[in-house]
Scaffold this active site. Structure first.
Site, short mmCIF file in Angstrom:
data_model
loop_
_atom_site.label_atom_id
_atom_site.label_comp_id
_atom_site.label_asym_id
_atom_site.label_seq_id
_atom_site.Cartn_x
_atom_site.Cartn_y
_atom_site.Cartn_z
N GLU A 433 0.82 -1.13 -0.11
CA GLU A 433 0.05 -0.05 0.15
C GLU A 433 0.79 1.24 0.16
O GLU A 433 1.59 1.52 1.09
CB GLU A 433 -0.90 0.03 1.33
CG GLU A 433 -1.72 1.18 1.47
CD GLU A 433 -2.52 1.57 2.92
OE1 GLU A 433 -2.91 2.45 2.99
OE2 GLU A 433 -2.47 0.54 3.57
N ASP A 506 -1.34 -0.91 5.73
CA ASP A 506 -1.26 -0.24 6.97
C ASP A 506 -2.43 -0.96 7.71
O ASP A 506 -3.28 -1.53 7.54
CB ASP A 506 -1.44 1.22 6.77
CG ASP A 506 -0.29 1.95 6.12
OD1 ASP A 506 0.48 1.16 5.84
OD2 ASP A 506 -0.67 3.09 5.38
N ASP A 508 -4.57 0.14 9.56
CA ASP A 508 -5.54 0.83 10.13
C ASP A 508 -6.74 0.56 9.09
O ASP A 508 -6.82 -0.11 8.30
CB ASP A 508 -5.16 2.38 9.88
CG ASP A 508 -4.70 2.87 8.33
OD1 ASP A 508 -4.81 1.81 7.40
OD2 ASP A 508 -4.08 3.79 8.16
N ASP A 510 -8.06 2.38 6.40
CA ASP A 510 -7.60 2.43 5.09
C ASP A 510 -7.13 1.21 4.51
O ASP A 510 -7.40 0.69 3.42
CB ASP A 510 -6.77 3.62 4.73
CG ASP A 510 -7.79 4.89 4.70
OD1 ASP A 510 -8.92 4.86 4.27
OD2 ASP A 510 -7.33 5.76 4.64
#
Length: 645
Positions: A433, A506, A508, A510
């Site tokens: 990412e 990541d 998180d 997203d």
């Protein structure tokens, strides 16, 4: 149909039990018989016992099956069929039930007299379950008596005894899997529920109960569907928007083959065809599916001419993929001598079935569309639109077939940094990412066997898009080209350039979304990569804990607390705690040490235990319908562990 398959009850006795072999080798090579000694094989034991009960239902003698998971991971399966015969076998001079339980290839299914149709005919059966259990008990309720016998690791340890009287009839099999054989013994309620629900759909009117007695509170499901596979298709489509209602349904019998089809078109783009032979899920299709697809394509091409739509189509004929866009179908056939390719019964091989299914489907669909021309027009409009999209995608598809066509330009974001190794089995591809993390990964990697493909932003949600739009997305095109297999009908697993494809995002919200978008793409367009075990998810750490020169990494909240508690007990209180929100926060050395080094990293392997369940989840999470997604979030909100606000 009933007259064809049901015999007089008293004709099922010891004379109908034929023995082909013994149990030698089952315990030595269990994977040959049940697929594996992991979760798949463990649950397969339950399915085999239940399949015996279902065979009684197919023969018309059973309509209620109860499966219990008892404390201690003990399985109990009870049915109200005829009960396994208990009289002495004329040749072996043993009770028929003992032969069925202790001899491979023993049963009443080989001469078509006790059973016209059955699924359990492929070297795997209740005797294999008995062989792979450390103990097993059978109770037979027959002729007003209760008969019982106990076995240990496939061998009878007690004679068959009468232990009481009863008005019931049927068979109860209770067993515990052998811990010497299985890696871990833990039955999954949801996994069993999915298979038993499937069997209830396929056997109209049969009640199947699943009861889990292991917890503080008993958990149970009861499945019974009077609509049969019509209910099945409605269940599969409940998170989609149908373009016609109710589902199309027909049943017919031709040359001793019973064919049942239910199908419905929705506004989406995915094709979902589930096929069964004698209740066995033929995941790889076979001649029955080929016959269905060929007939479907011909029917709609005939309708194009009938409705004078050749000009609108703009091409000589509709292709198979055009007429199957947005289709959910269940094909269930029953025949006497199914010939399966492979031990696991994944593909039907009977060549004569293709023509039989083709003929029935062609005739029945034409008959249906004669009565419902408006439905035919709606489906044709969708198929024509799909044809136009396919033609638009043709050039784009050609561009993404081979790695050699990829112009690797490191100055451009999101391009491949390949590895030196040319053996796919030794090569890894990281889908990373963001360009920042991609840059760190390129510096961190071992370029000998690790390739890096940075992805800029979120890729397209393929659940809501047609193939032409998907192939116009630069990130998706790059993924397809880098992997090298092609997609959909062009997919060729032998061309895979990497046997480990690792999604690295990541930790998180997203990152989770990007990971889900990538998995949706693989599930819809490259499912074989998941089936072959090529897809993995990287597990970067959540925390970096520093104490002086010592550095510790925690991969979960719980692990972080444990590390801190341990250090404080050692009077080490000068701690610096860093919460990683993105891969880009780690320098190349940290990224290698925690996430990419094969000797230290943690990878999650993506597997697919239940294709129907996977389809449902992707439809809910990534599809057009908002309400099912809201219900899903409300249902599982309390189970969220790491909430990123």
């Amino acid at each position: 149909m009933a007259e064809e398959k049901i015999l007089k009850e008293d004709s099922y006795n010891a004379e109908k039990i034929q023995v082909l072999d013994g149990l030698e080798g089952v315990r030595k090579r269990p994977s040959m018989y049940i697929g594996s000694t992991g979760d798949v094989g463990l649950h397969h034991l339950v399915y085999e016992v239940v399949d015996n009960s279902i065979d009684e239902a197919l023969a018309g003698f059973c309509d209620h099956i109860i499966v219990k998971i008892k404390k201690g991971e003990i399985i109990e399966v009870l049915d109200n069929g005829r009960g396994i015969p208990v009289d002495l076998h004329p040749k072996y001079k043993l009770p028929a039930v003992e032969i069925v339980m202790t001899k491979l290839h023993a049963g009443g299914k080989f001469d078509h007299k006790a059973y016209k149709i059955s699924g359990g005919l492929h070297g795997v059966g209740v005797s294999v379950v008995n062989a792979l259990a450390d103990w097993c008990e059978v109770e037979v309720y027959r002729d007003g008596k209760i008969y019982k016998q106990r076995y240990e690791r496939g061998k009878a340890v007690t004679p068959l005894k009468i232990i009481g009287n009863t008005k019931l009839r049927g068979t109860k099999v209770t067993f515990h899997p052998d811990p010497l054989i299985f890696e871990k013994i833990n039955f999954h309620f949801d996994l069993l529920a999915n298979r038993l629900r499937e069997l209830a759909f396929l056997n109209k009117g049969v009640t199947i109960e699943l009861i889990d007695e292991r917890g503080k509170e008993t958990k149970s499901h009861k499945f019974c569907f009077d609509g049969g596979i019509i209910s099945f298709v409605s269940y599969l489509s409940e998170n989609k928007t149908p373009i016609h209602k109710p589902p199309i349904y027909f049943q017919a019998q031709k040359e001793d083959v019973i064919i049942e089809v239910a199908m419905e078109y929705n506004s989406g783009y995915a094709e979902n065809i589930y096929s069964y032979v004698n209740n066995i899920n033929t995941q790889e299709g076979g001649t029955h599916v080929s016959g269905f697809k060929s007939a479907l394509t011909r029917v709609f091409n005939d309708l194009i001419k009938k409705f004078d739509l050749e000009k609108k189509l703009g091409e000589s004929a509709l292709q198979g993929e055009d007429v199957r866009e947005g289709l959910t179908a269940v094909i269930s056939i029953k025949l006497r001598d199914p010939q399966f390719e492979g031990q696991t019964k994944m593909k039907l091989g009977n060549s004569e079935v293709e023509g039989i299914v083709y003929s029935v489907v062609y005739d029945k669909l034409n008959e249906y569309f004669d009565h419902y021309p408006k439905v035919a027009r709606k489906i044709l409009e969708k198929a024509i639109s799909a044809s136009h999209a396919r033609q638009a995608a043709k050039k784009a598809r050609e561009l993404v077939r081979r790695k050699e066509e990829l112009d690797i330009d490191n100055s451009l974001p999101g391009k491949l940094a390949d590895c030196i190794e040319k053996d796919p089995a030794k090569s890894e591809l990281f889908l990373v990412e963001g360009d920042s993390a991609g840059g760190s990964a390129k510096q961190a990697r071992n370029r000998t066997f690790q390739a890096i493909l940075p992805l800029r932003g979120k890729i397209l949600n393929v659940e809501k898009s047609r193939l032409d739009k998907i192939l116009s997305n630069e990130e998706i095109r790059t993924i397809i080209t880098a992997i090298g297999t092609g997609i959909k009908e062009d997919f060729d697993i032998s061309k895979a350039r990497y046997h480990k494809i690792i999604i690295m995002t990541d930790a998180d919200v997203d990152g989770s979304h990007i990971r889900t978008l990538i998995l949706t793409f693989f599930f819809r367009y490259m499912p074989q990569l998941i089936e072959e075990g090529f897809i993995y998810i990287a597990q970067p750490p959540l925390y970096r804990i520093t104490e002086g020169k010592n550095v510790f990494y925690a991969y979960s909240e719980e692990e972080q607390k444990q590390i801190i508690e341990k250090l404080k007990k050692e009077n080490k209180n000068d701690l610096k705690i860093q919460r990683y929100k993105g891969l880009g926060e780690m320098n190349p050395e940290q990224l290698w040490e925690t996430t990419m080094n094969p000797e230290k990293r943690i990878l999650l392997k993506v597997t697919m235990e239940d294709a129907i369940e996977c389809d449902e989840i992707f439809s809910i999470l990534m599809g057009d319908e908002v309400e099912p997604r809201r219900e899903f979030i409300e249902k599982y909100a309390k189970e969220v562990r790491n909430l990123d606000i």
